[in-house]
Design a protein around this motif. Structure first.
Motif, mmCIF file in Angstrom:
data_model
loop_
_atom_site.group_PDB
_atom_site.id
_atom_site.type_symbol
_atom_site.label_atom_id
_atom_site.label_comp_id
_atom_site.label_asym_id
_atom_site.label_seq_id
_atom_site.Cartn_x
_atom_site.Cartn_y
_atom_site.Cartn_z
ATOM 1 N N TRP A 91 -17.109 22.189 36.842
ATOM 2 C CA TRP A 91 -18.052 21.370 36.485
ATOM 3 C C TRP A 91 -17.367 19.860 36.552
ATOM 4 O O TRP A 91 -17.863 18.766 36.862
ATOM 5 N N GLY A 92 -16.013 19.894 36.305
ATOM 6 C CA GLY A 92 -15.370 18.813 36.218
ATOM 7 C C GLY A 92 -15.062 18.286 37.779
ATOM 8 O O GLY A 92 -15.095 16.800 37.959
ATOM 9 N N VAL A 93 -15.092 19.044 38.635
ATOM 10 C CA VAL A 93 -14.634 18.716 40.161
ATOM 11 C C VAL A 93 -16.070 18.584 40.662
ATOM 12 O O VAL A 93 -16.170 17.276 41.449
ATOM 13 N N LEU A 108 -15.569 13.984 38.155
ATOM 14 C CA LEU A 108 -14.639 13.041 39.297
ATOM 15 C C LEU A 108 -15.664 12.597 40.163
ATOM 16 O O LEU A 108 -15.469 10.912 40.005
ATOM 17 N N PRO A 109 -16.629 12.947 40.626
ATOM 18 C CA PRO A 109 -17.499 11.912 41.230
ATOM 19 C C PRO A 109 -18.219 11.044 40.493
ATOM 20 O O PRO A 109 -18.395 10.054 40.916
ATOM 21 N N PHE A 125 -19.155 5.277 38.484
ATOM 22 C CA PHE A 125 -19.484 4.444 37.464
ATOM 23 C C PHE A 125 -18.807 3.191 37.962
ATOM 24 O O PHE A 125 -19.243 2.043 37.799
ATOM 25 N N PHE A 126 -17.576 3.122 38.427
ATOM 26 C CA PHE A 126 -16.898 2.199 38.795
ATOM 27 C C PHE A 126 -17.394 1.297 39.883
ATOM 28 O O PHE A 126 -17.631 0.058 40.035
ATOM 29 N N GLY A 127 -18.179 2.120 40.868
ATOM 30 C CA GLY A 127 -18.949 1.527 41.900
ATOM 31 C C GLY A 127 -20.149 0.541 41.385
ATOM 32 O O GLY A 127 -20.499 -0.165 41.923
#
Length: 512
Positions: free
Chosen positions: A489-491, A495-496, A501-503
């Motif tokens: 789930w983390g991968v 991470l995406p 979020f920053f995008g």
């Protein structure tokens, strides 16, 4: 009447010419460049290296560092390995550490047998080796020594399960490059070769027997030569003898043979004696006792429970006599026990205890140092002809533990380790099977490692004592099903999600 006011003085303007600015910038740039050059020069000439690997894989031992720093002349190492050799990267990294630590006295060259044919032919003409060999050639003062790949690694044959899975090739168990190369380097630098003689003619094991193959291979890795010697066939122990090994004689030595042993001892000789508890060797025992070590003519054992295979080969827990004693390495005044103090292992076969003689130590000016002691619960049984079923500890005649099993003696040395003097050295162990292959397997290889330490101490090669093998460890990560789910789930999402979020934040700022 009009009054006149004095105009304020105009501020003085300091003019800085472009030429002055250029000179100032140039001067600052030169100073900065000088600082950078000086810093790089000092860091290049005076640097420090650290090994942050998991198992200190590339850190050299203090013995090797001392040997490299004391090289009287430059040494050239030529690595002739095929790219398929499994230990080739380890060898190259190891020799790079040798070069860094030698103050430019040790240089190495890697020659690829498939890419540099002219260099290969040149080396073959000079050193006379085959094209299919994987070797390191050490060249020192017009002398050379070969170190084979087989001497630098321990390989483990695959078990039945691995072979069923298609893994038929031997697995690298431990890398012993530093031990092999430092030993070869010592032989090149030393003035005389180290040659041991193995006494024969009294029921000792055959030096070329199958049971001593591990022992012989260990000596080859230490660059120690060994040859059999029958003391009845010589007038004296040969002049080229660096030491003599007496391994479990079943029959006694004659007085003439003991005299030859004593003459060798008095001439700063080095002896390694392994005793057979069931043999009657009065002359040899008397000579050993004169050196402050008294064999007690007993057998070290204890009673208890242990695993034993039944007739069908299944292990079962039984009670009885444990005749293979456990021994502990104790702190001594020698380097034999360097990095070994506190280790406990099992010693295969009947073992005799040894008593030290303090009075003889004072009279003959000897330095006696116990090295191996029996483990907890073992005693010295003096009734060697009795049945094991009726064995019990008799305080009136048996010897209570802990008992000495291995003792070192030095004659003519000094306590100050900073002063090195020629001396006679003797190591006695009350076990005749310590050098055999079965003893090696029983102690998980420790008996041979201890034997090598003893021989290096006897031969004044204390610099290589304690150089450990680099065990090849496979790093594995074991995760539960729940942990694997969290990782997935983390991968997939976490991470995406961070990138998204920053995008979005960036897109909103640009819209605003």
């Amino acid at each position: 009447m009009a009054t006149s006011s004095t105009p304020e003085a105009a501020p003085k303007v300091v003019k800085i010419h472009r030429f002055q600015i250029g000179v100032n910038v140039l001067f600052q740039s030169l100073i900065l460049a000088g600082i950078v050059l000086m810093f790089n020069y000092m860091s290049f000439r005076h640097f420090k290296r650290w090994d942050f690997s998991r198992d200190q894989k590339y850190a050299l031992s203090s013995q090797t560092l001392n040997r490299l720093k004391s090289l009287p002349k430059p040494v050239k190492a030529i690595v002739f390995f095929s790219s398929a050799a499994e230990i080739a990267p380890d060898v190259n990294n190891l020799l790079r550490e040798y070069e860094f630590s030698s103050d430019k006295k040790f240089k190495f060259e890697v020659v690829d047998p498939y890419r540099n044919l002219s260099r290969v032919q040149e080396l073959q003409a000079k050193y006379k080796f085959r094209a299919n060999e994987n070797i390191v050639i050490l060249d020192f003062d017009n002398k050379n020594k070969f170190v084979n790949a087989a001497d630098m690694a321990d390989f483990e044959m695959p078990d039945q399960m691995s072979m069923m899975m298609g893994q038929s090739q031997p697995r690298l168990k431990a890398f012993k490059g530093e031990q092999a190369i430092t030993s070869a380097l010592m032989e090149l630098v030393e003035d005389k070769p180290n040659k041991l003689y193995f006494a024969s003619g009294h029921g000792e094991p055959d030096l070329n027997s199958q049971d001593l193959t591990v022992f012989n291979e260990s000596l080859k890795r230490q660059n120690i030569k060994i040859a059999p010697l029958n003391l009845l066939n010589v007038d004296s122990i040969p002049e080229d003898a660096s030491g003599l090994i007496i391994c479990g004689p079943k029959y006694d030595y004659t007085q003439l043979e003991v005299k030859r042993i004593n003459d060798f001892w008095e001439k700063k000789g080095r002896l390694f004696v392994l005793l057979n508890p069931f043999a009657k060797t009065d002359h040899l025992t008397e000579w050993i006792s004169a050196q402050g070590i008294v064999p007690q003519e007993d057998r070290i054992l204890r009673t208890g429970t242990f695993l034993k295979q039944d007739d069908q080969g299944k292990p079962q827990l039984v009670s009885g006599v444990i005749g293979d004693p456990v021994f502990d390495i104790v702190d001594s005044r020698t380097k034999i026990t360097k990095d070994l103090v506190g280790v406990s292992k099992k010693l295969l076969g009947p073992t005799e205890s040894l008593q030290t003689d303090p009075a003889r130590e004072q009279i003959a000016k000897l330095h006696i140092s116990p090295v191996m002691k029996s483990g907890e619960g073992f005693w010295g049984e003096t009734d060697l002809g009795g049945s094991d079923e009726k064995v019990f500890f008799d305080p009136k005649k048996d010897h209570i533990g802990p008992l000495n099993i291995g003792v070192a003696v030095e004659k003519g040395g000094v306590d100050d380790k900073r002063v090195k003097m020629d001396s006679s050295r003797l190591f006695v162990v009350g076990n005749a099977e310590m050098l055999g292959n079965n003893a090696y397997r029983t102690s998980e290889g420790f008996t041979i490692d201890l034997t090598v330490n003893v021989l290096n101490w006897l031969l004044d090669r204390e610099e290589v004592i304690g150089i450990p093998a680099k065990e090849k460890k496979n790093v594995t990560i074991s995760l539960t099903e729940k942990q694997m789910g969290k990782l997935a789930w983390g991968v997939i999402l976490f991470l995406p999600g961070i990138v998204a979020f920053f995008g979005v934040i960036n897109w909103l700022q640009r819209r605003a």
